[in-house]
Structures are given as C-alpha cells and as structure tokens.
Write a protein that holds these residues in place. Structure first.
Motif, short mmCIF file in Angstrom:
data_model
loop_
_atom_site.label_atom_id
_atom_site.label_comp_id
_atom_site.label_asym_id
_atom_site.label_seq_id
_atom_site.Cartn_x
_atom_site.Cartn_y
_atom_site.Cartn_z
N MET A 81 1.03 -1.23 0.04
CA MET A 81 -0.12 -0.29 -0.16
C MET A 81 0.82 1.10 -0.53
O MET A 81 0.56 2.22 -0.85
N ILE A 82 1.94 1.24 1.25
CA ILE A 82 2.58 2.70 1.13
C ILE A 82 3.48 2.22 -0.38
O ILE A 82 3.59 3.06 -0.64
N GLY A 83 3.60 1.44 -0.89
CA GLY A 83 4.69 1.42 -1.85
C GLY A 83 4.03 2.17 -3.10
O GLY A 83 4.43 2.70 -4.00
N GLY A 84 2.17 1.95 -3.79
CA GLY A 84 2.01 2.28 -4.04
C GLY A 84 1.17 3.77 -4.25
O GLY A 84 1.61 4.34 -4.74
N LEU A 85 1.24 3.98 -2.84
CA LEU A 85 1.60 5.76 -2.84
C LEU A 85 2.24 6.44 -3.32
O LEU A 85 2.00 7.36 -4.28
N LEU A 86 4.01 5.89 -3.31
CA LEU A 86 4.58 6.69 -3.62
C LEU A 86 5.19 6.52 -5.30
O LEU A 86 5.18 6.58 -6.23
N ASP A 87 4.62 5.40 -5.73
CA ASP A 87 4.53 5.16 -7.33
C ASP A 87 3.50 5.76 -8.06
O ASP A 87 4.05 6.57 -8.69
N GLN A 88 2.55 6.28 -6.75
CA GLN A 88 2.16 7.30 -8.02
C GLN A 88 2.16 9.09 -7.70
O GLN A 88 1.64 9.83 -8.65
N SER A 89 2.82 9.36 -6.65
CA SER A 89 3.57 10.11 -5.92
C SER A 89 4.95 10.47 -6.89
O SER A 89 5.06 12.48 -7.45
N LEU A 90 5.18 9.80 -7.22
CA LEU A 90 6.45 10.01 -7.91
C LEU A 90 6.94 10.84 -9.02
O LEU A 90 7.73 11.64 -9.89
N PRO A 91 5.85 10.10 -10.00
CA PRO A 91 5.76 10.67 -11.04
C PRO A 91 5.23 11.68 -11.45
O PRO A 91 6.41 13.33 -11.83
N GLY A 92 4.94 13.18 -10.61
CA GLY A 92 4.49 14.05 -10.22
C GLY A 92 5.61 14.61 -9.86
O GLY A 92 6.14 16.26 -10.43
N ALA A 93 6.73 14.04 -9.21
CA ALA A 93 7.56 14.94 -8.99
C ALA A 93 8.72 15.23 -9.51
O ALA A 93 9.42 15.89 -9.73
N PHE A 94 8.59 13.88 -10.57
CA PHE A 94 9.79 13.89 -11.90
C PHE A 94 9.47 14.29 -12.91
O PHE A 94 10.12 15.47 -13.71
N GLN A 95 8.47 15.47 -12.87
CA GLN A 95 7.67 15.86 -13.84
C GLN A 95 7.43 17.52 -13.36
O GLN A 95 7.26 18.92 -14.11
N GLU A 96 8.47 18.27 -12.16
CA GLU A 96 8.41 19.39 -11.21
C GLU A 96 9.85 19.97 -12.09
O GLU A 96 10.41 19.62 -13.25
N PRO A 97 9.71 21.55 -12.59
CA PRO A 97 10.75 22.07 -12.76
C PRO A 97 12.06 22.00 -12.70
O PRO A 97 13.11 21.29 -13.16
N TRP A 98 11.67 21.18 -11.12
CA TRP A 98 13.73 21.53 -10.28
C TRP A 98 13.85 20.17 -11.29
O TRP A 98 15.37 20.34 -11.31
N ALA A 99 13.68 19.21 -11.46
CA ALA A 99 13.95 17.83 -11.58
C ALA A 99 14.22 17.98 -13.63
O ALA A 99 15.45 17.46 -14.18
N ARG A 100 13.65 18.82 -13.95
CA ARG A 100 13.99 18.92 -15.23
C ARG A 100 15.58 20.03 -15.59
O ARG A 100 16.47 19.47 -15.91
N THR A 101 15.36 21.00 -14.82
CA THR A 101 17.04 21.51 -14.67
C THR A 101 17.95 20.54 -14.07
O THR A 101 18.96 20.81 -14.61
N TRP A 102 17.23 20.39 -13.49
CA TRP A 102 18.40 19.41 -12.94
C TRP A 102 19.40 18.50 -13.70
O TRP A 102 20.36 17.92 -14.00
N HIS A 103 17.91 17.59 -14.77
CA HIS A 103 19.19 16.67 -15.50
C HIS A 103 19.46 18.02 -16.64
O HIS A 103 20.66 16.89 -17.14
N ALA A 104 19.12 18.51 -16.74
CA ALA A 104 19.21 19.68 -18.05
C ALA A 104 21.18 20.33 -17.51
O ALA A 104 22.29 20.18 -18.29
N PHE A 105 21.42 20.66 -16.14
CA PHE A 105 22.78 20.48 -15.27
C PHE A 105 23.92 19.06 -15.45
O PHE A 105 24.55 19.17 -14.97
N GLY A 106 22.84 18.17 -15.65
CA GLY A 106 23.65 16.93 -15.82
C GLY A 106 24.06 15.67 -14.23
O GLY A 106 24.56 15.80 -13.84
#
Length: 590
Positions: free
Chosen positions: A203-228
C-alpha cells in the motif's frame, strides 16, 4: 459565528489539538473503567466463571468476589485507585489470575513491539521494491514507461488475518519451514511479520509509485537533468519530495499493525498485547484491559508525533509552513487493466452471492459432512453438512447491509465533527490511532459478541477519515476567491454553509464513503473472525473462516470459498480507491 468558524484551518492551534488529545484519552480510559457497570451481565459472575468455569455459583461466592474486587465502590473509585497505582508503577492485579498486571503487560509489549518492528521492516522493504522501477525510470526521464504494478494492488488488498491463516497453513503446517504456533525465538517472528508487513508495504509503495511521476515532472527535475546531475541524486531528491505527503498514511499503517496484530496473534498463538487484550475483554478482566488500552493509545499518539516531526524535517523550512507539501498529480495515463480486474472481480463475486442466495444456509445434513466441491455443492460443505455456497451468499447480504449502515453513520459523524475543526482536531488524531479491533473488544465487554456491537465498534473509529477529509476540504474552500467574495458582500453563516461549504464537501465525501464500503466489510469480517461479530448459526464471512479453520488440513475447501470472496472484495476496495475520485480535492467550479 463567523464564516471562518464553519471550517477547520489548515493548521489548528496546538492548544486545541492538545486539549482534544487529553479529552479523548480521558474519555477512553473512563469508558474502559465503566465497562463492568455498563455490561448487561454481572461482572462478578463473569470473573468467577473465568476463574473456575463454575456455571452455577452461589450468592455467597458472588458477594465474596464483589468485595474482593471492590465492585461495590463504583467505577470512579476503581479508576482513581488504578490511576494512583500507575503513578507508583503499579497497574493492579488481574481479577482472574490474581497476578500483577504490569509484568504481564511489559512482557506482552516486548513481544508485540518486536513483531511490529519486524512488520515495519518488511513494510519498508516491500515499499522500496514496489516503487523501485518508477524511481529508476523517472530519474532517467523515461516516465512514460513507469506504471504501477497490478500485483502490488492485489497484495495490498489482502486482509492481514487471511494472509496470516494462509502463511500459517502453507509455510508452517504443510511445508514445515517455520513455526506456526507460539513465540520461541526469532524464527517465530517471520510469518507474523510477513502477514502484517506485506499488505502494508504494498500500500505504501503504491502511494509512492503514484506520487513520484508528479515529482519527476516538476521544474527542478528538468533543470537538474539539463545540468547533468546524476540519476541517483535526482531519485533521492524526488523520494524526499514525495515522502512528506505519504508519511501521514504511515500512521493508519501503524494502527493497522496494532489492530491486525490481534487477529495475527490469535492465529499464531503469540502472547502479545492483542492476545492479552482479547482474553481480558472476554473475561471482563478490567486491570489488564485498562493498561493495554493505555499502552496502545500512547503507542499510536507517539507514532503520530514522530511521523509528524519526520515529515516536517523532510520538508525543510522552505516548504514547512503554507507552501506546497506534495507534488502535483501525475499526468500519466491510468492503467485500464485495473478496471478490467475490478470488473471481473465484481462479476465473479456477484455471481457467487446470487447463486448462494437461492440455497438454504441453515440446513444441516450430518451425512454430508466436509464434502468436497461438486455439482450439488459447488463450494463443498462444512463440518455440519451445511452448503458453503449458501452460507457465503447469505453472509454477504447481511454483512453488506450492516456495512452500508455503518458507512452512512460514520460519514455523517465525520462531517459534523470535521466542521467543528479546531475543537475536534485532537479528538480526530486520537481516534485515528484507535484500532477497530480494540474498539470491538471494548464494545464486546459491554454488549457481548454481536453484529451490532461490531457495527458500533467500527462507527467509533470509522468517522476519523471523513472528519479529516471534511476539515481539509473546508480549509481549501475557505481560501477560495468566490468564498472570500461572498463574505465581503455580507453573506451570513447559513448562506455560506448552504451555497459554498456543503456543496464543496458532500460530493467528495460521498465518493469517499462509497469507495470505503468494501473496506468496512473487511473490518466487520475481521471482527467476526475474532468472534466479536455475528454469532452462529447466522452466516458471516469472517466467522466462516474462523469456524472452518480447524478443518483446513482435512478439508481445505471449507476456507477456500470465504477466503477467495474476501480477496475479491479487497481487490475491489483497492482498485476502486486507485481509479476513483475519492481523494480530498474537489472539482474546480467553472
């Protein structure tokens, strides 16, 4: 009465929550102290029977027991003596065994704490395995391939007492890998920890699995990817970003470990707090029951405070007060396979129930005892020759009706208490830490084992999620622009209640209640499994498992039918919650 008093603020004052905790704890302990005097049976008679199994004691024996236990002094005097003894490190003596209570509770607490720590370790490991694929893919910008696992949803749906029975039978009895009874050492902890930790971790893993894609789509994640930045660092930051939103769900998980441990300890014959509370409630042995209740409530409150402090530490000062505390919802498409699974489960379950309703569940045929499945008896027969399909169908009808009534009462109570906001904040927090099984033990001590006693027990704790949801929705609605505009134009409390607050709360509350209906059926089934619900010969799913468990080696089909029905219902509950709109956020007005 101001407009703001109609709803709960996002951060209730500490004095309000603290006062609510004190009032709720005092009310709970007072209710436990009143149990012998609220019961319909003579407590002296119950204690005397628990001591010597004497069915016809004399009046002189009963008078001697009352004098020995101080029952003639009244409940308040007994509560005062018990509280005074606690200050001196003395929790009294058992009314049944005459032994000191504190050593019994200390020993049982050590066993239960060890088992719960093992269950929490299993929970963390399973949760990490469930969300590991999403962490790996999301940190490498391949979110479209990250999808929640259907197997995790099914695993999270398994009732703990059912999984415990399965593990004890297969791994303990049939295969002989691990001990299935008693508490002899570390090996005795493995099967109970798995039974408690596997569904919670999924149950806890399923909740994390649903929330993580939203975190990876935030601006900071795209910026960190761009900076390597390295994928490992991005994954750790995304996990820290989503954990504060999931940590509040760990509190119900800890409560479920405590509540589920009662049934698990009974199945594995473990001398823990749950087993001690169950025996004390059945025998009306008040000092152990009071002490165990106090320990369980303190354990739940402590766990809540620790999780709250951990969540604030993970957020940090930038997001701690008033800022966004959870990543935005994921825009990834939902899996249609979950809806197909839910449809298949509903169809199979409905077919079995309808077929069972056409048969007689009370017809006894001693010549047809423990028959295997056949055309005449599709699910076989029990130890009295009764058709198991008939008992399954009629048990579903009665249990579903009681669950519907319990859900309606709990939702109404949660709505009223949630609107009280600051006054009920502490009461909601303490109520959410009270397991339904413990409430069932307390109501059983008053009303005796019955289906309505179990229903009252679920209502006593079932209102808390609705109250929390109501408070959150009211806080969000009060901060909206159209609400503030109505207040500025002079709208009164009744107008705001009818045109703003109730329309914002009721749709989401009703959806949440409908999604929680299968879960309520499962809680009633667990109480029936412990003997706290429906009594024989009336069929009930949890009691079907309990009364047929002694024959599982000789006739495993006697538990197969109710076990499969509970699994199907659990899958419906989890899948419905995952695909429905029963969250806490209402739709935006156009």
């Amino acid at each position: 009465m101001s407009a703001t008093s109609l709803g709960a603020g996002p951060h209730p004052p500490r004095w309000g929550a603290g006062a609510g905790r004190i009032v709720a704890g005092a009310a709970l302990l007072t209710a436990v102290a009143l149990l012998p005097w609220l019961s319909r049976t003579d407590p002296a008679l119950t204690v005397l029977r628990a001591r010597s199994a004497d069915q016809d004691p004399t009046p002189a024996q009963l008078a001697a027991v009352r004098e020995q236990l101080g029952l003639d002094d009244g409940p308040l005097a007994h509560l005062a003596r018990w509280l005074g003894g606690l200050l001196r490190g003395d929790a009294g003596t058992s009314w049944v065994s005459g032994e000191p209570v504190l050593p019994q509770v200390t020993s049982a607490f050590a066993v239960s704490l060890t088992m719960m720590l093992g269950a929490l370790a299993v929970t963390v490991v399973v949760a990490a395995l469930v969300c590991a694929r999403t962490l790996h893919l999301g940190s490498r910008r391949r979110l479209r391939r990250a999808r929640a696992g259907t197997a995790a949803a099914v695993l999270a749906a398994l009732p703990k007492f059912l999984l415990a029975s399965l593990l004890a039978t297969v791994c303990g009895v049939w295969l002989g890998w691990l001990p299935s009874q008693g508490w002899e050492g570390p090996s005795s902890m493995v099967l109970p920890a798995l039974a408690l930790g596997l569904p919670s971790g999924a149950m806890i893993g399923g909740l994390l699995d649903q929330s993580l894609p939203g975190a990876f789509q935030e601006p900071w994640a795209r910026t960190w990817h761009a900076f390597g930045f390295s994928p490992g660092r991005i994954a750790r930051t995304a996990l820290r970003r989503t954990l504060p939103a999931v940590l509040p769900q760990l509190l119900p998980t800890v409560v479920a470990l405590v509540g589920g441990a009662v049934a698990v300890e009974k199945i594995f014959n473990i001398p823990g707090l749950g087993r001690l509370a169950l025996d004390a409630a059945m025998a009306q042995d008040l000092p152990p029951l009071q002490t165990v209740t106090l320990v369980l409530v303190l354990l739940g409150v402590t766990a809540g405070l620790l999780l709250q402090a951990l969540g604030r530490a993970l957020l940090g000062p930038a997001l701690r007060d008033g800022a966004l505390t959870a990543p935005p919802p994921s825009t990834l498409p939902r899996r249609r396979s979950l809806r197909w699974i839910a449809s298949c489960c509903a169809a199979v379950l409905l077919t079995a129930v309808v077929a069972g309703l056409l048969r007689d569940p009370l017809q006894v045929d001693t010549a047809a005892r423990l028959l295997p499945p056949s055309v005449a008896h599709p699910l076989g027969t029990d130890a009295l020759g009764r058709d198991l399909l008939a008992r399954l169908g009629h048990g579903a009808l009665r249990t579903a009706g009681v669950a519907l009534l319990v859900t309606a009462v709990s939702a109404a109570a949660g709505l009223l208490l949630g609107m009280a906001g600051r006054v009920s904040a502490g009461l909601t927090e303490v109520g959410s830490t009270l397991p339904a099984v413990l409430a069932g033990l307390l109501t059983t001590a008053v009303t005796g084992p019955s289906v309505w006693g179990a229903a009252c027990a679920v209502c006593l704790v079932g209102w808390t999620p609705y109250a929390a949801q109501t408070a959150a929705l009211l806080a969000q609605e009060r901060a909206s622009g159209h609400m503030l505009a109505s207040v500025s134009f002079g709208a009164g409390p009744s107008y705001l209640l009818r045109h703003h607050l109730l329309p914002a709360v009721l749709p989401s509350l009703v959806r949440n209640a409908l999604l929680r209906l299968p879960t309520t059926v499962l809680v009633l089934a667990s109480l029936g499994f412990l003997g706290l619900g429906e009594q024989p010969p009336t069929p009930e799913w949890g009691r079907l498992l309990s009364e047929n468990q002694p024959y599982v080696e000789l006739a495993p089909w006697t538990v197969l039918g109710p076990a499969c029905a509970l699994v199907l219902l659990s899958v419906l509950a989890v899948v419905g919650t995952a695909t429905g709109r029963g969250g806490g956020v209402p739709r935006r007005r156009r």
